[in-house]
Scaffold this motif. Structure first.
Motif, PDB file in Angstrom:
ATOM      1  N   GLU A  65       0.811  -1.217   0.000  1.00  0.00           N
ATOM      2  CA  GLU A  65       0.000   0.000   0.000  1.00  0.00           C
ATOM      3  C   GLU A  65       0.842   1.263   0.000  1.00  0.00           C
ATOM      4  OE1 GLU A  65      -2.588  -0.164   3.339  1.00  0.00           O
ATOM      5  OE2 GLU A  65      -3.680  -1.944   2.662  1.00  0.00           O
ATOM      6  N   VAL A  66       2.137   1.143   0.349  1.00  0.00           N
ATOM      7  CA  VAL A  66       2.991   2.323   0.434  1.00  0.00           C
ATOM      8  C   VAL A  66       3.341   2.796  -0.978  1.00  0.00           C
ATOM      9  CG1 VAL A  66       5.160   3.252   1.319  1.00  0.00           C
ATOM     10  CG2 VAL A  66       3.942   1.480   2.608  1.00  0.00           C
ATOM     11  N   PRO A  67       3.111   4.078  -1.312  1.00  0.00           N
ATOM     12  CA  PRO A  67       3.434   4.584  -2.661  1.00  0.00           C
ATOM     13  C   PRO A  67       4.908   4.378  -2.998  1.00  0.00           C
ATOM     14  CG  PRO A  67       2.111   6.180  -1.444  1.00  0.00           C
ATOM     15  CD  PRO A  67       2.503   5.117  -0.462  1.00  0.00           C
ATOM     16  N   GLU A  68       5.185   3.838  -4.186  1.00  0.00           N
ATOM     17  CA  GLU A  68       6.559   3.557  -4.574  1.00  0.00           C
ATOM     18  C   GLU A  68       7.398   4.816  -4.718  1.00  0.00           C
ATOM     19  OE1 GLU A  68       6.782   1.091  -7.990  1.00  0.00           O
ATOM     20  OE2 GLU A  68       5.654  -0.569  -7.086  1.00  0.00           O
ATOM     21  N   ASP A  69       6.763   5.913  -5.131  1.00  0.00           N
ATOM     22  CA  ASP A  69       7.517   7.150  -5.327  1.00  0.00           C
ATOM     23  C   ASP A  69       7.600   7.978  -4.054  1.00  0.00           C
ATOM     24  OD1 ASP A  69       4.863   7.742  -5.253  1.00  0.00           O
ATOM     25  OD2 ASP A  69       4.891   9.195  -6.896  1.00  0.00           O
ATOM     26  N   GLY A  70       7.161   7.427  -2.924  1.00  0.00           N
ATOM     27  CA  GLY A  70       7.243   8.135  -1.654  1.00  0.00           C
ATOM     28  C   GLY A  70       5.905   8.691  -1.217  1.00  0.00           C
ATOM     29  N   ILE A  71       5.826   9.007   0.073  1.00  0.00           N
ATOM     30  CA  ILE A  71       4.593   9.530   0.661  1.00  0.00           C
ATOM     31  C   ILE A  71       4.681  11.050   0.707  1.00  0.00           C
ATOM     32  CG2 ILE A  71       3.084   9.436   2.677  1.00  0.00           C
ATOM     33  CD1 ILE A  71       4.660   6.849   3.457  1.00  0.00           C
ATOM     34  N   LEU A  72       3.722  11.722   0.113  1.00  0.00           N
ATOM     35  CA  LEU A  72       3.689  13.180   0.092  1.00  0.00           C
ATOM     36  C   LEU A  72       3.203  13.690   1.449  1.00  0.00           C
ATOM     37  CD1 LEU A  72       4.237  15.407  -2.019  1.00  0.00           C
ATOM     38  CD2 LEU A  72       1.777  15.439  -2.467  1.00  0.00           C
ATOM     39  N   MET A  73       4.035  14.531   2.120  1.00  0.00           N
ATOM     40  CA  MET A  73       3.702  14.976   3.463  1.00  0.00           C
ATOM     41  C   MET A  73       4.101  16.432   3.660  1.00  0.00           C
ATOM     42  SD  MET A  73       4.698  11.678   5.779  1.00  0.00           S
ATOM     43  CE  MET A  73       3.526  12.233   6.990  1.00  0.00           C
ATOM     44  N   PRO A  74       3.366  17.173   4.542  1.00  0.00           N
ATOM     45  CA  PRO A  74       3.725  18.559   4.834  1.00  0.00           C
ATOM     46  C   PRO A  74       5.099  18.656   5.493  1.00  0.00           C
ATOM     47  CG  PRO A  74       1.505  18.065   5.595  1.00  0.00           C
ATOM     48  CD  PRO A  74       2.129  16.768   5.227  1.00  0.00           C
ATOM     49  N   VAL A  75       5.788  19.774   5.294  1.00  0.00           N
ATOM     50  CA  VAL A  75       7.094  20.014   5.896  1.00  0.00           C
ATOM     51  C   VAL A  75       6.966  19.993   7.424  1.00  0.00           C
ATOM     52  CG1 VAL A  75       8.869  21.782   6.239  1.00  0.00           C
ATOM     53  CG2 VAL A  75       7.995  21.310   3.937  1.00  0.00           C
ATOM     54  N   GLY A  76       7.945  19.385   8.096  1.00  0.00           N
ATOM     55  CA  GLY A  76       7.943  19.332   9.553  1.00  0.00           C
ATOM     56  C   GLY A  76       9.139  18.564  10.061  1.00  0.00           C
ATOM     57  N   ASP A  77       9.489  18.752  11.342  1.00  0.00           N
ATOM     58  CA  ASP A  77      10.671  18.085  11.894  1.00  0.00           C
ATOM     59  C   ASP A  77      10.361  17.207  13.094  1.00  0.00           C
ATOM     60  OD1 ASP A  77      10.057  19.993  13.728  1.00  0.00           O
ATOM     61  OD2 ASP A  77      12.005  21.003  13.715  1.00  0.00           O
ATOM     62  N   LYS A  78       9.076  16.897  13.320  1.00  0.00           N
ATOM     63  CA  LYS A  78       8.710  16.080  14.474  1.00  0.00           C
ATOM     64  C   LYS A  78       7.944  14.834  14.041  1.00  0.00           C
ATOM     65  CE  LYS A  78       8.737  19.830  17.867  1.00  0.00           C
ATOM     66  NZ  LYS A  78       7.987  20.547  18.912  1.00  0.00           N
ATOM     67  N   TYR A  79       8.393  14.239  12.930  1.00  0.00           N
ATOM     68  CA  TYR A  79       7.762  13.024  12.437  1.00  0.00           C
ATOM     69  C   TYR A  79       8.467  11.789  13.014  1.00  0.00           C
ATOM     70  CZ  TYR A  79       5.068  15.516   8.843  1.00  0.00           C
ATOM     71  OH  TYR A  79       4.189  16.327   8.189  1.00  0.00           O
ATOM     72  N   SER A  80       7.720  10.714  13.093  1.00  0.00           N
ATOM     73  CA  SER A  80       8.291   9.414  13.438  1.00  0.00           C
ATOM     74  C   SER A  80       7.454   8.341  12.767  1.00  0.00           C
ATOM     75  CB  SER A  80       8.313   9.192  14.950  1.00  0.00           C
ATOM     76  OG  SER A  80       6.998   9.165  15.470  1.00  0.00           O
ATOM     77  N   THR A  81       8.057   7.188  12.565  1.00  0.00           N
ATOM     78  CA  THR A  81       7.318   6.066  11.978  1.00  0.00           C
ATOM     79  C   THR A  81       7.503   4.827  12.843  1.00  0.00           C
ATOM     80  OG1 THR A  81       6.950   4.734   9.986  1.00  0.00           O
ATOM     81  CG2 THR A  81       9.225   5.342  10.479  1.00  0.00           C
ATOM     82  N   LEU A  82       6.465   4.028  12.903  1.00  0.00           N
ATOM     83  CA  LEU A  82       6.480   2.748  13.610  1.00  0.00           C
ATOM     84  C   LEU A  82       6.173   1.653  12.605  1.00  0.00           C
ATOM     85  CD1 LEU A  82       6.248   0.831  16.145  1.00  0.00           C
ATOM     86  CD2 LEU A  82       3.841   1.478  16.225  1.00  0.00           C
ATOM     87  N   VAL A  83       7.029   0.636  12.553  1.00  0.00           N
ATOM     88  CA  VAL A  83       6.803  -0.509  11.672  1.00  0.00           C
ATOM     89  C   VAL A  83       6.721  -1.759  12.538  1.00  0.00           C
ATOM     90  CG1 VAL A  83       7.693  -1.897   9.762  1.00  0.00           C
ATOM     91  CG2 VAL A  83       8.035   0.582   9.767  1.00  0.00           C
TER      92      VAL A  83
END
Length: 742
Positions: free
Chosen positions: A81-99
């Motif tokens: 489901e994850v877009p191959e060309d990347g996920i479009l997201m607003p600019v910011g410096d407090k992101y994190s991801t959990l897998v």
């Protein structure tokens, strides 16, 4: 049928005027996420590498969550489901991801569970590559047996269990590693060592490893003790247990000695006495019971409490065998204490037989306490308490407490009484029961007994009082058994803050509780309040009692025409967060273990004409519909991000509550299709019966309760009227059928 509510937060309004792709890209970047499994984890798990097939399976069985400043903003159910060309997201410096990847089953020899997190920032016009290293989450357990057991044991196994699952490790099979997930609130692994000796003696001993850690391998080794290699009258002292605790990927290990609580066992001749059950003996019977108490550390005290002790000539009905051993011996009761004080034996000989001449019942309580607190700094002594009941009877039958697997036959105002044959006895006359409220003198009339499997039972006894203990006996012909059993009906559950008098604010958010950090009810206010809109508030002008009622007002949440319709709502649970900017995530259900017959509430409802709709279930111009529903069930949380909640509702999708799911055991609802109010414009009492017959509720006991109220039934589809409003006050659960109005 599906139900839920719509919860809108102001995050969607942060993008006002930026819906076109070009304007959005002017303040956005892309994120490419990849993940891998730590090689060291695979090595410790006895697998040198993961095959391509395993790696691909992990990717398809993974879940990705993206957070911004702690709030969930995006989620993917599988890697594809994850877009191959990347996920479009607003600019910011407090992101994190959990897998997370793999299967989070409580216990398995095959299924493993991995988790990894990584923080990142999104830079305008750039593509950020985020690599997440996933480590194993499981607690690993490997069981090893000393070879010396081959000469001592005919068969043996260790059953390793956590809450929700267990695995067996037979001694005869090759050692293998099990993968466990222990609940955060109960991080305990239990090891039950059981089997049979070469001489035919059965044994079973349980040890507990507390505060187990994730990503840690526990190698548990069982070895015979020196001097007492075969289990017998010395309880649990025949083996030594060593636990090697190894953090995965870390070569340092820590050896932990596991000490078990004292063990209490008993025999009569060559027969083992089951101390967990009442012992029935016939009048005139003889026996010579021997009690054995053993500990992993020296025993400090072994207290015996019984009304029989003074009758046997001892000076008190509560004595410590260790300190008073000479007094016991002087009265003809033999006491043997080993030199290390890890084993104590009390032999009654024939001293109890004089009590078996006539029908009666007796009780003995044994409390063994060890010296664990003296050898382990900061620890407390370990204690084992056993109560042994002896019933002397020449009857053929006896009453028994309701079997645990038939707990569902106890309600608040009704119950079923149980009995059975005494061992080796067969009744020859008609069987009955009689009962009374505890601490009263008068028994009921005789109630016929019926046969059910290996039990006798009554038909359902109705008209009982909630939260009350009743005693009952079996009767054969005119002879009443001397055994009295008890049952306590379910107590009435009063809903938390049932009249909504207690409210507070957490910033702009209304909490339906005095303490804004601790609440039983919740609503969609957490989202709408950021736009200074509380879709659920209080109203002091309309109420049934007290100072106020709860006011559910459907509204449009947004500015300049951009936003979403939000239904006025109330539910039992907690607003958990959002995803994809403004879709709500809700945890539904609070602990609850009784079965009421109905929900009563005082309600006023005024529907408006539908002015927002995004579904074909209702059209603009239709009259809106209000709704209240209640459900009780034994749902098991299946949302990987919030497994502690019985039901998780996500308005993205949407994933909604289904009353026909397997976890529901009782459900009731009421819909308001027109104005509901008293002649003076005030509130009206409504009653919502709970249907158990169609949901399996007559033979199951709930674990959770859900109550939901909404001013707009189709609010979960962003549809309803901004003129619809519902007032709620004085919610009450009905526990006696006689108090139902219909």
């Amino acid at each position: 049928m599906r139900h839920t509510l719509l919860y809108v937060i102001s995050g969607c309004l942060c993008l006002l005027g930026c819906r076109q792709e070009d304007s959005f890209l002017s303040n956005a970047g892309r994120v490419k996420i990849d993940f891998g499994v730590d090689d060291e984890v695979a090595v410790v798990a006895s697998r040198s590498t993961l095959s391509d097939e395993e790696s691909n399976a992990l990717r398809e069985n993974c879940k990705i969550r993206i957070f911004n400043n702690g709030k969930l903003v995006n989620r993917y159910g599988r890697w594809s489901e994850v877009p191959e060309d990347g996920i479009l997201m607003p600019v910011g410096d407090k992101y994190s991801t959990l897998v997370v990847a793999g299967d989070s089953v409580p216990a398995s020899f095959e299924d493993k569970y991995y988790k990894g997190t990584e923080s990142f920032s999104v830079v305008k016009g750039q593509t950020k590559e985020v690599n997440v290293n996933c480590n194993i989450v499981n607690t690993l357990v490997k069981i090893e047996y000393s070879q010396e057991w081959n000469n001592l044991l005919e068969e043996a196994k260790v059953t390793v269990s956590v809450e929700g699952g267990s695995l067996e490790y037979p001694m005869a099979e090759e050692a293998k590693t099990g993968y466990f997930i222990a609940p955060e609130k109960n991080p305990v692994i239990k090891c039950l060592f059981s089997g049979k000796t070469k001489t035919g003696t059965d044994f079973s001993y349980e040890n507990i490893i507390e505060s187990v850690k994730e990503a840690t391998l526990y190698t548990v080794t069982y070895s015979p003790s020196e001097g007492e290699p075969v289990p017998g009258n010395y309880g649990g002292g025949f083996f030594e247990l060593i636990v090697d605790e190894t953090p995965l990927g870390d070569p340092i290990s820590e050896t932990v000695k596991v000490y078990q609580r004292p063990v209490v066992s008993a025999t009569n001749g060559s027969e083992k006495i089951d101390l967990s059950a009442d012992m029935f003996v016939a009048t005139g019977a003889t026996m010579s019971p021997v009690f054995t108490f053993s500990g992993s550390t020296p025993l400090k005290t072994v207290i015996v409490e019984s009304e029989l002790l003074t009758g046997l000539g001892l000076n008190s009905n509560s004595l410590d065998i260790i300190s008073e051993q000479q007094q016991f011996k002087d009265k003809g009761l033999n006491v043997v204490i080993t030199e290390d004080k890890k084993n104590v034996r009390l032999e009654f000989g024939d001293k109890l037989n004089s009590y078996f001449i006539k029908e009666s019942s007796y009780s003995m309580k044994f409390t063994a306490t060890d010296t664990y607190d003296e050898i382990q700094e900061g620890a407390t002594a370990k204690t084992r308490e056993i109560v042994w009941n002896i019933i002397v009877s020449d009857a053929n039958i006896t009453s028994i407490n309701i079997p645990e697997d038939r707990r569902y036959e106890i309600w608040s105002d009704k119950a079923v009484f149980y009995g059975q044959n005494l061992e080796g006895k067969t009744p020859t006359e008609t069987l009955y029961f009689r009962y009374r409220e505890k601490d009263t003198e008068t028994w009921s009339e005789y109630i016929p007994a019926v046969t059910d499997d290996n039990y006798y039972k009554t038909a359902q006894i109705t008209g009982l009082k909630p939260g009350t203990t009743y005693q009952y006996q079996m009767v054969e012909g005119t002879k009443v058994s001397n055994v009295i059993s008890e049952v306590t009906t379910d107590a009435v559950h009063i809903l938390d803050n049932y009249s909504f008098e207690d409210v507070s604010y957490e910033g702009k958010i209304l909490r339906i509780s005095k303490d804004p950090s601790n609440y039983w009810w919740d609503s969609g206010n957490e989202g709408s309040a950021t736009m200074s809109v509380n879709v659920t508030s209080v109203d002091t002008s309309i109420k049934h009692s007290g100072n106020q009622s709860l006011y559910l007002k459907s509204q449009f949440v947004g500015v300049l025409g951009i936003g979403k319709f939000a239904a006025g709502n109330l539910f039992v649970g907690e607003f958990l967060g959002t995803e994809e900017t403004y879709y709500g995530i809700l945890g539904w259900g609070r602990p609850f273990e009784t079965r009421p017959y109905a929900l009563k509430a005082w309600v006023k409802y005024t529907p408006g004409t539908v002015d927002y709709t995004e579904t074909d279930k209702i059209s603009k111009g239709d009259l809106d519909i209000g709704k209240i529903y209640i459900a009780v069930g034994d749902w098991v949380g299946d949302d990987p991000s919030y497994p502690q909640w019985p039901v998780v509702v996500r308005t993205l999708g949407p994933k909604l509550f289904d009353p026909n799911s397997s976890g529901t055991i009782g459900y009731g609802e009421i819909e308001f299709t027109e104005t509901l109010q008293a002649s003076d414009g005030g509130m009206v009492e409504v009653e919502i019966p709970i249907n158990y017959e169609n949901y399996g509720g007559f033979n199951r006991v709930p674990k959770s309760i859900i109550i939901v109220a909404t001013a707009s039934k189709y609010g979960d589809y962003y549809s309803g009227s901004t003129s619809s409003a519902m007032w709620l006050d004085d919610m009450e659960l009905v526990y006696e059928e006689s108090k139902l109005s219909k």
